[in-house]
Write an enzyme that holds these catalytic residues in place. Structure first.
Site, PDB file in Angstrom:
ATOM      1  N   GLU A   4       0.835  -1.198   0.000  1.00 20.41           N
ATOM      2  CA  GLU A   4       0.000   0.000   0.000  1.00 20.41           C
ATOM      3  C   GLU A   4       0.876   1.257   0.000  1.00 20.41           C
ATOM      4  OE1 GLU A   4      -3.006  -0.255  -0.569  1.00 20.41           O
ATOM      5  OE2 GLU A   4      -4.195   1.350   0.333  1.00 20.41           O
TER       6      GLU A   4
ATOM      7  N   THR B  79      -6.651   9.668  -4.479  1.00 19.55           N
ATOM      8  CA  THR B  79      -6.536   9.533  -3.023  1.00 19.55           C
ATOM      9  C   THR B  79      -5.656  10.634  -2.434  1.00 19.55           C
ATOM     10  OG1 THR B  79      -6.721   7.161  -3.291  1.00 19.55           O
ATOM     11  CG2 THR B  79      -5.904   7.920  -1.178  1.00 19.55           C
TER      12      THR B  79
END
Lengths: 327, 327
Positions: B148, B201
């Site tokens: 991630e 994001t």
């Protein structure tokens, strides 16, 4: 008049008794990481209210013991009597019922142990009991919160909720008031030490910053979530990992002498966690088992004695019942 | 060499298979109120990784489908292959094992549904399966978090944790990584709508203020605590009362067209709650029962169509298993 009639209906006059004696418990607000939302009750200390029905309508304070003369006897200025009066008015009984109150405080005022909440809850539980319990505990709670507002200038419920409901309580929110009882792991004990120094709640609150880093807030609510899960799972290690306060403790600890020394002592003695009870200056070691709580509290008290700071010590399981009738 | 030998021990070469196909689920991070700590997996959408053992050592991407050409085929730059490579290195197998990967994306990139997490988890679960499962899911998790970090520039675990563990997960903290699986109420469904607009994001995170009012943080963590209790109690009303985000939603909603109209629609359709999935732009209606989630999602999509905004719709229970082997 319709409302009044409806309120009267709740009272069965035949059930009203002449005298009740009630003990309501002290409480540890915040439960280390849950600022303003979590709290738990302990078996001892706590406050007593003895309430007597008298012919003359109205609410009067007859005597107060254990307050060193700090609390007002004037029924309008005393929180306990003011709350009792408000409840009688709510029930439409202000001109009908007369009560007199002896308040016996078994804990220090301004100690961070929910002293005013214990008295308020004892008073309201007493008058409700005297009247044959017309209100449920859930219905009594808003009156307790109002009492806290009178006593402390803010209507927080993190002390009154556990004092009234017993156990560990979560105050999810206030509009409307939403209190949830959380499970109580059997072996959870509190070793409480009250160093005899003065930290008024209002000052302790004023120190706290109005804005906090989001990063720290995320850490805090991760811990709060972990603590709730730990209580449900009865997972003492998770409870221990979760009970950290990164937001409030660093500021409030400044007002508490020897705070970090006491913390080291408690954690080295095997406590699951250590922190401030409410706004302090009382501190609490949360332990698995009574022995651990005893040990931590005794070592902390010994350290304070070495530092020439007087203190009181209380060790208790989480009280699951809240206020109770006594002889 | 000692470490290497020790690592080798975990691998039973006889158990290594030639090919695995894995599906890993999309995830709804934050679960409305639990910014950066809560998330849940859904049955669909999700990503597939097909992994083949080949004689030549190393990790290579053979093909990517469903990404509109947005993801790199270069094995060092592609998150999935980079993670798989890191795991092989951790196991001391980088010179021993060769794998090739087909990545099939069944969900849009940048949708707020944990697209990169699903791919990463699928890749790591695949290589672990191919090797005969030398690592537990708990042991795989740090590699997923590292993935991630490669994909998004931050090592948050609120998508990878539910994608790998399944169900609803709490990321209590990061030092060390502490992930707790929360109970999943049977009738909890998600109606997800992805409006086809671009909200990277990174931009969505940058909008968020670094400091927040303590008062709002207390409201937020009261709700988080209420949600955790609601999940354990399977109390849908408590879950509903608790799923409010007062801190992040007001800012992120600005980036999502028709957000408040969609919210009104969902709540009027009986959803327990409505909010942003992860950093958006996908939105989610959390409902009791599949029908409610279907209805909310269909009405939201109809509204977006009226506004000439294309969208995708997914309705799913909470996925409790995480990644799975497929044929």
């Amino acid at each position: 008049m319709d409302t009044l009639a409806k309120k009267y209906k709740q009272i069965d006059f035949a059930k009203i008794v002449d005298e009740v004696r009630v003990f309501a418990p002290a409480t540890v607000a915040n439960m280390i990481c849950g600022f303003d939302i979590l709290g738990f009750a302990v078996d001892y200390p706590g406050d007593e209210v003895h309430m007597y029905r008298v012919p003359e309508p109205g609410v009067r304070i007859r005597s107060i013991r254990g307050d060193d003369g700090r609390l007002p006897l004037d029924a309008d200025r005393n929180t306990v009597s003011a709350c009792v009066k408000a409840l009688l008015e709510h029930l439409g009984l202000q001109g009908e019922i007369g009560v007199e109150i002896d308040l016996i405080k078994h804990m220090p005022i301004g100690s961070g142990l929910g002293s005013s909440s214990a008295s308020t809850v004892a008073g309201l539980f007493a008058v409700n009991s005297l009247l044959g319990n017309p209100l449920t505990k859930d219905e009594l709670l808003p009156f307790c919160v109002e009492g806290e507002r009178l006593a402390c200038g803010h209507g927080h419920a993190d002390n009154v909720a556990p004092a009234l409901m017993g156990g560990i309580t979560l105050v999810r929110g206030y509009s409307p008031l939403d209190v949830i009882k959380l499970p109580v792991p059997n072996e959870l004990y509190a070793g409480i030490v009250f160093p005899k120094v003065d930290v008024p709640t209002r000052d302790a609150r004023q120190l706290i910053k109005e804005k906090v880093p989001l990063k720290d807030a995320v850490t805090q609510w991760g811990n709060i979530a972990g603590l709730i899960a730990g209580l449900y799972e009865e997972d003492y290690q998770l409870i221990s990992r979760s009970m950290h306060d990164v937001l409030i403790e660093p500021t409030r600890a400044i007002l508490i002498p020897e705070f970090y020394a006491m913390k080291d002592i408690a954690l080295q003695a095997g406590a699951l966690s250590f922190g401030i009870s409410g706004s302090g200056p009382s501190v609490v070691a949360i332990s698995k088992g009574k022995e651990g709580a005893e040990k931590a509290a005794a070592l902390i008290q010994a350290h304070l004695t070495q530092c020439e700071i007087e203190s009181l010590k209380y060790v208790s399981a989480v009280n699951v019942d809240g206020p109770k009738l006594i002889k």
